[in-house]
Design a protein around this motif. Structure first.
Motif, short mmCIF file in Angstrom:
data_model
loop_
_atom_site.label_atom_id
_atom_site.label_comp_id
_atom_site.label_asym_id
_atom_site.label_seq_id
_atom_site.Cartn_x
_atom_site.Cartn_y
_atom_site.Cartn_z
N ILE A 82 54.33 55.95 33.69
CA ILE A 82 53.19 55.04 33.73
C ILE A 82 51.92 55.79 34.11
O ILE A 82 50.85 55.58 33.52
N ARG A 83 52.02 56.67 35.11
CA ARG A 83 50.84 57.45 35.51
C ARG A 83 50.33 58.30 34.35
O ARG A 83 49.11 58.40 34.12
N THR A 84 51.25 58.91 33.61
CA THR A 84 50.86 59.74 32.46
C THR A 84 50.17 58.89 31.39
O THR A 84 49.14 59.29 30.83
N ILE A 85 50.71 57.73 31.13
CA ILE A 85 50.12 56.85 30.11
C ILE A 85 48.75 56.36 30.54
O ILE A 85 47.82 56.28 29.71
N ILE A 86 48.58 56.03 31.82
CA ILE A 86 47.26 55.61 32.30
C ILE A 86 46.25 56.74 32.15
O ILE A 86 45.09 56.52 31.75
N ASP A 87 46.67 57.97 32.45
CA ASP A 87 45.79 59.12 32.26
C ASP A 87 45.40 59.26 30.79
O ASP A 87 44.24 59.52 30.46
N MET A 88 46.39 59.09 29.90
CA MET A 88 46.13 59.16 28.46
C MET A 88 45.15 58.05 28.03
O MET A 88 44.28 58.26 27.20
N SER A 89 45.33 56.87 28.65
CA SER A 89 44.46 55.73 28.32
C SER A 89 43.02 56.02 28.71
O SER A 89 42.09 55.72 27.95
N ASN A 90 42.83 56.60 29.87
CA ASN A 90 41.48 56.96 30.31
C ASN A 90 40.83 57.98 29.37
O ASN A 90 39.65 57.87 29.02
N VAL A 91 41.65 58.96 28.96
CA VAL A 91 41.14 59.97 28.03
C VAL A 91 40.77 59.32 26.70
O VAL A 91 39.71 59.60 26.12
N GLY A 92 41.61 58.44 26.21
CA GLY A 92 41.37 57.79 24.93
C GLY A 92 40.13 56.93 24.93
O GLY A 92 39.38 56.90 23.95
N ARG A 93 39.87 56.22 26.03
CA ARG A 93 38.69 55.34 26.09
C ARG A 93 37.40 56.13 26.24
O ARG A 93 36.35 55.73 25.73
N LYS A 94 37.47 57.26 26.92
CA LYS A 94 36.26 58.05 27.16
C LYS A 94 35.93 58.98 26.00
O LYS A 94 34.77 59.15 25.64
N LEU A 230 51.23 51.72 22.46
CA LEU A 230 50.65 50.68 21.61
C LEU A 230 49.44 50.03 22.27
O LEU A 230 48.47 49.65 21.60
N SER A 231 49.47 49.94 23.59
CA SER A 231 48.32 49.39 24.32
C SER A 231 47.14 50.34 24.24
O SER A 231 45.98 49.92 24.10
N ILE A 232 47.42 51.65 24.33
CA ILE A 232 46.35 52.64 24.19
C ILE A 232 45.74 52.55 22.79
O ILE A 232 44.51 52.57 22.62
N GLN A 233 46.61 52.44 21.80
CA GLN A 233 46.14 52.37 20.42
C GLN A 233 45.30 51.12 20.18
O GLN A 233 44.33 51.15 19.40
N ALA A 234 45.64 50.04 20.90
CA ALA A 234 44.88 48.79 20.74
C ALA A 234 43.58 48.81 21.52
O ALA A 234 42.79 47.86 21.43
N GLY A 235 43.36 49.86 22.31
CA GLY A 235 42.11 49.98 23.06
C GLY A 235 42.05 49.11 24.30
O GLY A 235 40.96 48.77 24.78
N GLU A 236 43.19 48.76 24.87
CA GLU A 236 43.20 47.91 26.05
C GLU A 236 42.69 48.66 27.27
O GLU A 236 42.79 49.89 27.36
N ASN A 237 42.16 47.91 28.22
CA ASN A 237 41.66 48.49 29.46
C ASN A 237 42.80 49.14 30.24
O ASN A 237 43.89 48.57 30.34
N PRO A 238 42.59 50.34 30.81
CA PRO A 238 43.65 51.01 31.57
C PRO A 238 44.24 50.16 32.69
O PRO A 238 45.43 50.25 32.98
N ARG A 239 43.41 49.34 33.32
CA ARG A 239 43.94 48.49 34.40
C ARG A 239 44.88 47.42 33.84
O ARG A 239 45.86 47.05 34.48
#
Length: 266
Positions: A82-94, A230-239
């Motif tokens: 989960i921590r890794t995915i959240i990090d990936m999510s932050n990178v993807g959004r920025k 899939l959540s990262i791909q959908a552009g969902e907020n990391p939180r």
């Protein structure tokens, strides 16, 4: 090395040895009564042959090879995933999804890396889910085939122990004219039942149980990975992603998920 599996095997045989010695005034020579080569051949050899007969030869060989798996300390940490995915999510959004390709280079989890590359390549979300879930289902099927091998051997062990006991009883009944031989013959006959019970409860059941636990942990870890990507791909907020993925964890674990790394969107 997995300490629990090691303690299970060593502790089990230690309990048997203690039981043998304690019932014979701790006379070490009493161990000889419980060692019979013919019983070993009948119980172990017969149960192995029957077990292999229930599978294809290659599957039977793979089953035997898996004996080392419960002793490997291969941990699956959903919190770290989960921590890794959240990090990936932050990178993807920025920086955009394409930036995930470089961020994925340091990831050792091949399944997660495969999913990230599918996302980076712009694969349709449903197709990403289909590919990853198929991979997960096939993995679980392979694991269950190995688990079935140990469960089947656990069934055959006591059965062949009983067959050995019946063979011993037949030999004993043929020597009823010699009362002095009845006791030793009965003892040897019952040894095969002991060996069969050891196969089932000391060897097969613990291995099948540990393999099942490891399978469940890996499947949950992959389910988290699929939903997270899939959540990262959908552009969902990391939180939002964090809260969604934490639902896979027990309440006692959820609060500490991001204490050692990761974090919501800055």
């Amino acid at each position: 090395m997995d300490i629990a599996s090691l303690l299970s095997i060593i502790g089990g045989i230690a309990m048997v040895i203690f039981g043998v010695l304690s019932s014979n005034s701790f006379d070490i020579t009493a161990m000889q009564m419980y060692i019979d080569p013919a019983s070993v051949v009948i119980t172990f050899g017969g149960s192995i042959c029957s077990t292999i007969g229930c599978f294809k030869l290659a599957d039977g060989i793979n089953g035997f090879k898996s004996i080392s798996l419960p002793f490997k300390d291969k941990t699956y940490d959903p919190s770290q995933t989960i921590r890794t995915i959240i990090d990936m999510s932050n990178v993807g959004r920025k920086e955009g999804l394409l930036a995930l390709e470089e961020a994925a280079n340091g990831i050792e989890d091949e399944f997660l890396k495969k999913g990230i590359m599918l996302v980076v390549d712009g694969t349709d979300p449903e197709l990403v889910r289909g590919i990853l879930e198929t991979d997960m289902v096939c993995l679980e099927t392979r694991h269950k085939d190995v688990i079935k091998f140990w469960e089947k051997w656990g069934e055959m062990g006591p059965a062949w122990g009983m067959i050995g006991t019946l063979l011993g009883l037949i030999a004993m009944l043929n020597k009823l004219s010699d009362p002095s031989a009845i006791g030793p013959q009965m003892s040897v006959a019952l040894v095969t039942t002991l060996y069969g019970s050891l196969i089932a409860n000391w060897l097969c059941a613990p291995i099948a149980g540990k393999l099942s636990v490891n399978n469940d942990m890996e499947v949950v870890n992959r389910q988290i990975t699929i939903e997270g990507l899939l959540s990262i791909q959908a552009g969902e907020n990391p939180r939002v992603i964090e809260e969604k993925l934490k639902s896979f964890l027990s309440p006692s674990v959820r609060e500490g998920v991001l204490e050692n790394g990761g974090g919501g969107e800055e």
